[in-house]
Design a protein around this motif. Structure first.
Motif, PDB file in Angstrom:
ATOM      1  N   LEU A 216     -28.902  31.792  23.051  1.00 54.67           N
ATOM      2  CA  LEU A 216     -30.372  31.164  22.103  1.00 54.67           C
ATOM      3  C   LEU A 216     -30.595  30.467  23.955  1.00 54.67           C
ATOM      4  O   LEU A 216     -31.347  30.243  24.669  1.00 54.67           O
ATOM      5  N   ILE A 217     -29.795  29.234  23.766  1.00 57.34           N
ATOM      6  CA  ILE A 217     -30.063  28.537  24.335  1.00 57.34           C
ATOM      7  C   ILE A 217     -29.544  29.115  26.434  1.00 57.34           C
ATOM      8  O   ILE A 217     -30.767  28.409  27.046  1.00 57.34           O
ATOM      9  N   GLU A 218     -29.182  29.606  26.463  1.00 63.60           N
ATOM     10  CA  GLU A 218     -28.512  30.048  27.854  1.00 63.60           C
ATOM     11  C   GLU A 218     -30.180  31.138  28.048  1.00 63.60           C
ATOM     12  O   GLU A 218     -30.313  31.057  29.659  1.00 63.60           O
ATOM     13  N   ALA A 219     -30.343  32.085  27.201  1.00 61.46           N
ATOM     14  CA  ALA A 219     -31.851  33.127  27.272  1.00 61.46           C
ATOM     15  C   ALA A 219     -32.468  32.068  27.855  1.00 61.46           C
ATOM     16  O   ALA A 219     -33.375  32.068  28.639  1.00 61.46           O
ATOM     17  N   ALA A 220     -33.416  31.020  26.945  1.00 63.21           N
ATOM     18  CA  ALA A 220     -34.946  29.884  27.386  1.00 63.21           C
ATOM     19  C   ALA A 220     -34.128  29.080  29.016  1.00 63.21           C
ATOM     20  O   ALA A 220     -34.993  28.836  29.339  1.00 63.21           O
ATOM     21  N   ASP A 222     -32.491  30.926  31.733  1.00 66.32           N
ATOM     22  CA  ASP A 222     -32.735  31.945  31.883  1.00 66.32           C
ATOM     23  C   ASP A 222     -34.356  32.230  31.945  1.00 66.32           C
ATOM     24  O   ASP A 222     -34.870  32.947  33.604  1.00 66.32           O
ATOM     25  N   LEU A 223     -35.644  32.185  31.069  1.00 66.34           N
ATOM     26  CA  LEU A 223     -36.356  31.942  31.387  1.00 66.34           C
ATOM     27  C   LEU A 223     -37.337  31.171  31.654  1.00 66.34           C
ATOM     28  O   LEU A 223     -38.795  30.771  31.503  1.00 66.34           O
ATOM     29  N   GLY A 224     -36.805  29.725  32.154  1.00 64.52           N
ATOM     30  CA  GLY A 224     -37.185  28.814  33.083  1.00 64.52           C
ATOM     31  C   GLY A 224     -37.784  27.538  32.263  1.00 64.52           C
ATOM     32  O   GLY A 224     -38.248  26.678  32.888  1.00 64.52           O
ATOM     33  N   ALA A 225     -36.939  27.562  31.054  1.00 68.16           N
ATOM     34  CA  ALA A 225     -36.859  26.258  30.284  1.00 68.16           C
ATOM     35  C   ALA A 225     -36.196  25.261  31.065  1.00 68.16           C
ATOM     36  O   ALA A 225     -35.225  25.428  30.768  1.00 68.16           O
ATOM     37  N   SER A 226     -37.250  23.969  31.382  1.00 65.63           N
ATOM     38  CA  SER A 226     -36.178  23.172  31.204  1.00 65.63           C
ATOM     39  C   SER A 226     -35.658  22.670  30.390  1.00 65.63           C
ATOM     40  O   SER A 226     -35.710  23.055  29.079  1.00 65.63           O
ATOM     41  N   PRO A 227     -34.343  21.442  30.480  1.00 68.01           N
ATOM     42  CA  PRO A 227     -33.463  21.132  29.392  1.00 68.01           C
ATOM     43  C   PRO A 227     -34.074  20.745  28.246  1.00 68.01           C
ATOM     44  O   PRO A 227     -34.017  20.745  27.301  1.00 68.01           O
ATOM     45  N   ARG A 228     -35.209  19.273  28.501  1.00 65.52           N
ATOM     46  CA  ARG A 228     -36.161  19.032  27.243  1.00 65.52           C
ATOM     47  C   ARG A 228     -36.398  19.652  27.100  1.00 65.52           C
ATOM     48  O   ARG A 228     -37.191  19.523  25.647  1.00 65.52           O
ATOM     49  N   MET A 229     -37.181  21.160  27.525  1.00 68.64           N
ATOM     50  CA  MET A 229     -37.787  21.852  26.955  1.00 68.64           C
ATOM     51  C   MET A 229     -37.048  22.883  25.597  1.00 68.64           C
ATOM     52  O   MET A 229     -36.641  22.994  24.369  1.00 68.64           O
ATOM     53  N   VAL A 230     -35.713  22.868  26.437  1.00 71.10           N
ATOM     54  CA  VAL A 230     -34.869  23.470  25.314  1.00 71.10           C
ATOM     55  C   VAL A 230     -34.422  22.711  24.255  1.00 71.10           C
ATOM     56  O   VAL A 230     -34.398  23.423  23.229  1.00 71.10           O
ATOM     57  N   LEU A 231     -33.997  22.121  24.647  1.00 73.03           N
ATOM     58  CA  LEU A 231     -33.781  21.149  23.501  1.00 73.03           C
ATOM     59  C   LEU A 231     -35.380  21.122  22.049  1.00 73.03           C
ATOM     60  O   LEU A 231     -34.934  21.156  20.969  1.00 73.03           O
ATOM     61  N   ARG A 232     -36.271  21.089  22.779  1.00 73.87           N
ATOM     62  CA  ARG A 232     -37.779  20.472  21.791  1.00 73.87           C
ATOM     63  C   ARG A 232     -38.351  21.947  21.058  1.00 73.87           C
ATOM     64  O   ARG A 232     -38.168  21.230  20.305  1.00 73.87           O
ATOM     65  N   THR A 233     -38.020  22.674  22.078  1.00 68.45           N
ATOM     66  CA  THR A 233     -38.553  24.334  21.121  1.00 68.45           C
ATOM     67  C   THR A 233     -37.216  25.470  20.566  1.00 68.45           C
ATOM     68  O   THR A 233     -37.690  26.097  20.108  1.00 68.45           O
ATOM     69  N   VAL A 234     -35.887  24.756  20.983  1.00 61.10           N
ATOM     70  CA  VAL A 234     -34.525  25.930  20.720  1.00 61.10           C
ATOM     71  C   VAL A 234     -33.714  24.685  19.929  1.00 61.10           C
ATOM     72  O   VAL A 234     -33.613  25.172  18.865  1.00 61.10           O
ATOM     73  N   ILE A 235     -32.835  23.693  19.997  1.00 57.09           N
ATOM     74  CA  ILE A 235     -32.429  22.513  19.754  1.00 57.09           C
ATOM     75  C   ILE A 235     -33.114  22.809  18.426  1.00 57.09           C
ATOM     76  O   ILE A 235     -32.071  22.491  17.560  1.00 57.09           O
ATOM     77  N   LEU A 236     -33.501  21.850  19.070  1.00 59.08           N
ATOM     78  CA  LEU A 236     -34.828  20.737  17.350  1.00 59.08           C
ATOM     79  C   LEU A 236     -34.659  21.480  16.260  1.00 59.08           C
ATOM     80  O   LEU A 236     -34.373  21.221  14.506  1.00 59.08           O
ATOM     81  N   PRO A 237     -35.204  22.614  16.322  1.00 60.07           N
ATOM     82  CA  PRO A 237     -35.676  24.137  15.517  1.00 60.07           C
ATOM     83  C   PRO A 237     -34.533  23.746  14.376  1.00 60.07           C
ATOM     84  O   PRO A 237     -34.541  23.995  13.256  1.00 60.07           O
ATOM     85  N   LEU A 238     -33.283  24.565  15.353  1.00 55.10           N
ATOM     86  CA  LEU A 238     -32.175  24.969  14.750  1.00 55.10           C
ATOM     87  C   LEU A 238     -31.528  24.074  13.584  1.00 55.10           C
ATOM     88  O   LEU A 238     -30.635  24.557  13.016  1.00 55.10           O
ATOM     89  N   ALA A 239     -31.568  22.985  14.379  1.00 52.66           N
ATOM     90  CA  ALA A 239     -30.413  21.993  14.132  1.00 52.66           C
ATOM     91  C   ALA A 239     -31.678  21.393  13.303  1.00 52.66           C
ATOM     92  O   ALA A 239     -30.785  20.438  12.395  1.00 52.66           O
ATOM     93  N   MET A 240     -32.719  21.147  12.665  1.00 50.48           N
ATOM     94  CA  MET A 240     -33.187  20.528  11.645  1.00 50.48           C
ATOM     95  C   MET A 240     -32.461  20.799  10.162  1.00 50.48           C
ATOM     96  O   MET A 240     -32.692  19.473   9.490  1.00 50.48           O
ATOM     97  N   PRO A 241     -32.138  21.650  10.217  1.00 51.20           N
ATOM     98  CA  PRO A 241     -32.028  22.005   8.544  1.00 51.20           C
ATOM     99  C   PRO A 241     -30.223  20.799   8.485  1.00 51.20           C
ATOM    100  O   PRO A 241     -30.606  20.376   7.358  1.00 51.20           O
TER     101      PRO A 241
END
Length: 315
Positions: A216-220, A222-241
C-alpha cells in the motif's frame, strides 16, 4: 508365528475414574469447573469489594460526628460538581490527556523505525530496550526523576550549559505548567508519567505498524504521493488502532495513579490523591467512593470510543 493375546485385568472402577470419565465426555462442564475458582475470586473478592466500596457513594457523612449516614442520597454525588472537586476531576483528565498525547508523539517514530527498518538483531535490541525500564522498581524510577527535575538536577545543569537556563526559567514562570522547579510542576509530573508509561504506547503502535501492508505504501508512492502524504493518508489511519490501544494504557494508568503526584508535582490534588486522602486521613468514605466512580465512567466512555476504532485488535 502367532501373537499371544494378553489377558489384562480391567482397571478398577473407582469413584475418581468414573468422575474422570464423566468429565472427559463433557468438555464444557470441565471447562466451567476449571473456571469456577478464578471467577469466584474475581467476582466475590475483587468485584464484590469494589461494588461495596462504590456503593458507599449513595450515602453521606455527618459533618458534626463524622459518621456515615446510611440513607440513600444524591448529595455526595452532587458534591463532585462543586468547583474545588470538579477542578480535581478536570485537572486529572487534562494531565492524563497530555501524557497520552506526548507518549504518542514520542512512540510513533520509534515504533515506525522498529517496524519498517530494523533487522532481526536490531528488533531484538529494540524490544529489550523498551521492556528493560519495566524491570526496575517503580519508586526508584520516580525518585530518580525527582532528582533529575530538581532545580539543582541534571536537566537544570544541562540547560545552563547549553545556554537555555533563561528559557527554562521562562517556562517555569508560566502560570499553569510552571512552578518553583520542574520537580514541583505539572511539567515534571507529565514528563515522569510519560517516561513510566511510554513502553505501553510503543508496543501497540509497533504491532499496528507491522500490520500495514508494504504494497500500500509503495502503491501510494507510485501514484505520486509525497512521503508526507503517504504518512498522513495511508500509514497514520492504518496505525491509529495501535495508537488508541496504547492510549488505553497510558490514559487509564495516569488517571488512577496517586504516587507520582505525591512525589512530583504541585500541592493541587488529582483523583488518586483525593481518593487516598478522603478514605484515609479525612475519613470521608462516601466522597472517596464518589471520586472513584469518575475514572470508571471516564474509562467506560473512552473504551467505547476506542472499540469503534478497532483498537482492541492491536492489544
Amino acid at each position: 508365528m502367532s501373537l499371544a493375546v494378553l489377558d489384562l485385568p480391567a482397571p478398577p472402577e473407582g469413584l475418581r475414574r468414573r468422575l474422570s470419565d464423566f468429565l472427559v465426555r463433557r468438555a464444557r462442564l470441565l471447562t466451567l469447573l476449571l473456571l469456577v475458582p478464578p471467577l469466584l475470586w474475581i467476582g466475590l473478592v475483587y468485584l464484590g469489594s469494589l461494588f461495596v466500596f462504590l456503593g458507599q457513594a449513595v450515602f453521606s457523612i455527618d459533618e458534626f460526628s463524622g459518621t456515615i449516614v446510611r440513607e440513600p442520597t444524591t448529595a455526595t454525588l452532587l458534591e463532585l460538581f462543586r468547583p474545588a472537586n470538579f477542578d480535581i476531576v478536570m485537572r486529572t483528565v487534562f494531565v492524563a490527556a497530555a501524557v497520552t498525547a506526548l507518549c504518542a508523539i514520542i512512540a510513533f517514530p520509534i515504533a515506525y523505525y522498529a517496524a519498517r527498518y530494523a533487522g532481526p538483531r536490531t528488533k531484538a535490541g529494540f524490544y529489550l530496550a523498551v521492556m528493560m525500564p519495566l524491570w526496575s522498581s517503580y519508586l526508584v524510577k520516580v525518585y530518580g526523576w525527582k532528582l533529575l527535575l530538581a532545580r539543582e538536577g541534571a536537566i537544570g545543569w544541562f540547560a545552563g550549559k547549553l545556554g537555555l537556563a533563561g528559557a527554562l526559567q521562562a517556562w517555569l514562570d508560566l502560570p499553569v505548567v510552571g512552578g518553583p522547579s520542574l520537580s514541583v510542576s505539572y511539567t515534571g509530573m507529565v514528563l515522569t508519567f510519560t517516561y513510566l508509561w511510554l513502553p505501553f504506547m510503543i508496543l501497540p503502535v509497533q504491532a499496528a505498524l507491522e500490520r500495514v501492508p508494504p504494497h500500500l505504501i509503495e502503491a501510494a508512492g507510485d501514484l505520486g504521493a509525497s512521503p508526507r502524504m503517504v504518512l498522513r493518508t495511508v500509514i497514520l489511519p492504518l496505525a491509529m488502532p495501535g495508537v488508541v490501544a496504547g492510549a488505553i494504557f497510558t490514559f487509564s494508568l495516569t488517571l488512577g495513579d496517586y504516587i507520582v503526584p505525591q512525589i512530583i508535582g504541585t500541592s493541587a490534588l488529582v483523583l488518586g490523591q483525593a481518593v487516598y486522602t478522603l478514605q484515609g486521613t479525612a475519613g470521608n468514605i462516601p466522597l472517596a467512593a464518589a471520586f472513584s466512580l469518575v475514572p470508571i465512567l471516564v474509562m467506560a466512555l473512552f473504551l467505547t470510543l476506542a472499540k469503534r476504532t478497532g483498537a482492541f485488535d492491536a492489544l
